[in-house]
Motif scaffolding. Structure first.
Motif, PDB file in Angstrom:
ATOM      1  N   PRO A  63      63.299  -2.473 -10.260  1.00 49.00           N
ATOM      2  CA  PRO A  63      63.617  -1.191 -10.878  1.00 49.00           C
ATOM      3  C   PRO A  63      64.913  -1.279 -11.670  1.00 49.00           C
ATOM      4  O   PRO A  63      65.925  -1.780 -11.166  1.00 49.00           O
ATOM      5  CB  PRO A  63      63.774  -0.248  -9.679  1.00 49.00           C
ATOM      6  N   TYR A  64      64.888  -0.815 -12.914  1.00 48.51           N
ATOM      7  CA  TYR A  64      66.082  -0.803 -13.757  1.00 48.51           C
ATOM      8  C   TYR A  64      66.661   0.602 -13.778  1.00 48.51           C
ATOM      9  O   TYR A  64      65.936   1.595 -13.946  1.00 48.51           O
ATOM     10  CB  TYR A  64      65.741  -1.209 -15.187  1.00 48.51           C
ATOM     11  N   GLY A  65      67.992   0.679 -13.639  1.00 51.46           N
ATOM     12  CA  GLY A  65      68.663   1.966 -13.682  1.00 51.46           C
ATOM     13  C   GLY A  65      69.887   1.912 -14.575  1.00 51.46           C
ATOM     14  O   GLY A  65      70.345   0.836 -14.981  1.00 51.46           O
ATOM     15  N   ILE A  66      70.426   3.084 -14.878  1.00 49.48           N
ATOM     16  CA  ILE A  66      71.665   3.186 -15.646  1.00 49.48           C
ATOM     17  C   ILE A  66      72.820   3.184 -14.647  1.00 49.48           C
ATOM     18  O   ILE A  66      72.839   3.986 -13.711  1.00 49.48           O
ATOM     19  CB  ILE A  66      71.688   4.465 -16.490  1.00 49.48           C
ATOM     20  N   ALA A  67      73.759   2.276 -14.827  1.00 51.33           N
ATOM     21  CA  ALA A  67      74.890   2.148 -13.908  1.00 51.33           C
ATOM     22  C   ALA A  67      76.039   3.053 -14.341  1.00 51.33           C
ATOM     23  O   ALA A  67      76.385   3.108 -15.526  1.00 51.33           O
ATOM     24  CB  ALA A  67      75.366   0.702 -13.851  1.00 51.33           C
ATOM     25  N   VAL A  68      76.623   3.765 -13.382  1.00 53.67           N
ATOM     26  CA  VAL A  68      77.795   4.607 -13.638  1.00 53.67           C
ATOM     27  C   VAL A  68      78.868   4.292 -12.595  1.00 53.67           C
ATOM     28  O   VAL A  68      78.590   3.694 -11.564  1.00 53.67           O
ATOM     29  CB  VAL A  68      77.448   6.115 -13.599  1.00 53.67           C
ATOM     30  N   ARG A  69      80.087   4.716 -12.877  1.00 49.44           N
ATOM     31  CA  ARG A  69      81.167   4.515 -11.910  1.00 49.44           C
ATOM     32  C   ARG A  69      80.925   5.348 -10.649  1.00 49.44           C
ATOM     33  O   ARG A  69      80.228   6.363 -10.684  1.00 49.44           O
ATOM     34  CB  ARG A  69      82.514   4.899 -12.532  1.00 49.44           C
ATOM     35  N   LYS A  70      81.531   4.916  -9.559  1.00 47.32           N
ATOM     36  CA  LYS A  70      81.366   5.597  -8.279  1.00 47.32           C
ATOM     37  C   LYS A  70      81.891   7.038  -8.308  1.00 47.32           C
ATOM     38  O   LYS A  70      81.470   7.858  -7.486  1.00 47.32           O
ATOM     39  CB  LYS A  70      82.083   4.815  -7.172  1.00 47.32           C
ATOM     40  N   ASP A  71      82.795   7.335  -9.245  1.00 42.86           N
ATOM     41  CA  ASP A  71      83.345   8.692  -9.334  1.00 42.86           C
ATOM     42  C   ASP A  71      82.646   9.545 -10.387  1.00 42.86           C
ATOM     43  O   ASP A  71      83.159  10.586 -10.795  1.00 42.86           O
ATOM     44  CB  ASP A  71      84.854   8.651  -9.627  1.00 42.86           C
ATOM     45  N   SER A  72      81.459   9.093 -10.841  1.00 42.45           N
ATOM     46  CA  SER A  72      80.738   9.793 -11.917  1.00 42.45           C
ATOM     47  C   SER A  72      79.505  10.533 -11.398  1.00 42.45           C
ATOM     48  O   SER A  72      78.424  10.461 -11.983  1.00 42.45           O
ATOM     49  CB  SER A  72      80.333   8.800 -13.013  1.00 42.45           C
ATOM     50  N   ASP A  73      79.672  11.272 -10.301  1.00 44.46           N
ATOM     51  CA  ASP A  73      78.534  11.980  -9.697  1.00 44.46           C
ATOM     52  C   ASP A  73      77.903  12.980 -10.658  1.00 44.46           C
ATOM     53  O   ASP A  73      76.678  13.102 -10.735  1.00 44.46           O
ATOM     54  CB  ASP A  73      78.964  12.688  -8.416  1.00 44.46           C
ATOM     55  N   ALA A  74      78.737  13.710 -11.386  1.00 48.16           N
ATOM     56  CA  ALA A  74      78.205  14.732 -12.296  1.00 48.16           C
ATOM     57  C   ALA A  74      77.395  14.089 -13.418  1.00 48.16           C
ATOM     58  O   ALA A  74      76.327  14.585 -13.792  1.00 48.16           O
ATOM     59  CB  ALA A  74      79.342  15.571 -12.871  1.00 48.16           C
ATOM     60  N   LEU A  75      77.896  12.981 -13.952  1.00 44.80           N
ATOM     61  CA  LEU A  75      77.169  12.287 -15.018  1.00 44.80           C
ATOM     62  C   LEU A  75      75.863  11.730 -14.482  1.00 44.80           C
ATOM     63  O   LEU A  75      74.814  11.858 -15.126  1.00 44.80           O
ATOM     64  CB  LEU A  75      78.027  11.164 -15.598  1.00 44.80           C
ATOM     65  N   ARG A  76      75.896  11.115 -13.314  1.00 48.16           N
ATOM     66  CA  ARG A  76      74.659  10.563 -12.743  1.00 48.16           C
ATOM     67  C   ARG A  76      73.640  11.671 -12.506  1.00 48.16           C
ATOM     68  O   ARG A  76      72.449  11.499 -12.805  1.00 48.16           O
ATOM     69  CB  ARG A  76      74.945   9.831 -11.437  1.00 48.16           C
ATOM     70  N   THR A  77      74.079  12.815 -11.987  1.00 52.56           N
ATOM     71  CA  THR A  77      73.163  13.936 -11.756  1.00 52.56           C
ATOM     72  C   THR A  77      72.526  14.395 -13.057  1.00 52.56           C
ATOM     73  O   THR A  77      71.312  14.641 -13.127  1.00 52.56           O
ATOM     74  CB  THR A  77      73.909  15.104 -11.087  1.00 52.56           C
ATOM     75  N   SER A  78      73.336  14.489 -14.121  1.00 54.24           N
ATOM     76  CA  SER A  78      72.810  14.934 -15.417  1.00 54.24           C
ATOM     77  C   SER A  78      71.853  13.910 -16.017  1.00 54.24           C
ATOM     78  O   SER A  78      70.824  14.272 -16.595  1.00 54.24           O
ATOM     79  CB  SER A  78      73.969  15.212 -16.383  1.00 54.24           C
ATOM     80  N   LEU A  79      72.192  12.624 -15.880  1.00 48.58           N
ATOM     81  CA  LEU A  79      71.296  11.585 -16.383  1.00 48.58           C
ATOM     82  C   LEU A  79      69.985  11.557 -15.600  1.00 48.58           C
ATOM     83  O   LEU A  79      68.907  11.380 -16.181  1.00 48.58           O
ATOM     84  CB  LEU A  79      71.978  10.213 -16.309  1.00 48.58           C
ATOM     85  N   ASN A  80      70.058  11.771 -14.293  1.00 53.48           N
ATOM     86  CA  ASN A  80      68.839  11.834 -13.482  1.00 53.48           C
ATOM     87  C   ASN A  80      67.947  12.984 -13.929  1.00 53.48           C
ATOM     88  O   ASN A  80      66.719  12.838 -14.055  1.00 53.48           O
ATOM     89  CB  ASN A  80      69.181  11.987 -12.004  1.00 53.48           C
TER      90      ASN A  80
END
Length: 236
Positions: free
Chosen positions: A192-209
């Motif tokens: 599975p390929y995913g987009i990697a974000v920093r550990k402090d980027s919860d808001a960005l990861r949520t929006s990208l998801n």
């Protein structure tokens, strides 16, 4: 989207590479083509953000580029693995990909059993290294110190320095097109390929998801996949 803590307000800065690996990604006359660039544009459009790319050539430089805040996320052939999840966070998968073993066209290698006593190349820090190491009796040769390890491996296979190398299946057709190399066999790893974000980027990861889920639900991601990989079934 002001709460995403982007390094540039209103702009999604994605880390990728300008090394040609079609149909996954390539840059021609300053224009990006391929599955990942098309996905990046779709994600930025859904989030209402401008899009900017930062190119990295050495695989080992991707995570430092992210953690040093020179980009917001990595969108470049990043398989989701436990080791990587200790350092970065990942979005939901945007694809699943197998791996292939490449040899010279005149090679007698056709299966894993044929790799006993053979030198098998792979790029340092990738899932390909783990696959290469799993081949009983093979000698793993690591690449990654140069700016273009992918093509260094290909040249090494052509000139006989190594007997084979491992890379992601999806980037291998371009190598076969040279007429000097062929895919010996495919390992159905389905990484599975995913987009990697920093550990402090919860808001960005949520929006990208949310954006990835939206693109899957409305058929956009399947369309992007089919445009770039017309002979492979959409895996999500």
């Amino acid at each position: 989207m002001s709460d995403l803590q982007l390094i540039q307000s209103g702009t999604l800065v994605l880390c990728s590479t300008d090394i040609a690996a079609p149909p996954m990604t390539s840059v021609v006359d300053g224009v990006r083509f391929g599955y990942e660039p098309d996905l990046g544009r779709a994600l930025a459009g859904h989030l209402g953000l401008e899009l900017q790319w930062v190119d990295v050539r050495r695989w080992s430089d991707f995570v430092p580029t992210l953690t040093e805040k020179r980009c917001d996320a990595i969108l470049c052939n990043q398989a989701i693995t436990p080791d990587r999840e200790e350092i970065v966070d990942f979005t939901l998968p945007y694809g699943r990909f197998n791996e292939g073993v490449v040899v010279r066209t005149d090679s007698p290698i056709h299966s894993a059993a044929d790799l006993v006593g053979r030198k098998v190349g792979a790029i340092t820090g990738t899932t390909n290294i783990a696959l290469a190491a799993s081949f009983t009796g093979a000698e793993v040769v690591e690449y990654g110190s140069g700016d273009d390890a992918f093509h260094e491996m290909a040249d090494a296979a052509v000139d006989g320095t190594i007997d084979a190398f491992v890379d992601d299946e999806i980037v291998l057709p371009a190598l076969e097109a040279t007429g000097k190399l062929r895919v010996a066999f495919i390992a159905p790893s389905g990484n599975p390929y995913g987009i990697a974000v920093r550990k402090d980027s919860d808001a960005l990861r949520t929006s990208l998801n949310e954006a990835i889920q939206h693109l899957i639900a409305n058929g956009t991601l399947a369309g992007i996949w089919n445009n770039n990989f017309p002979t492979k079934a959409f895996p999500l």
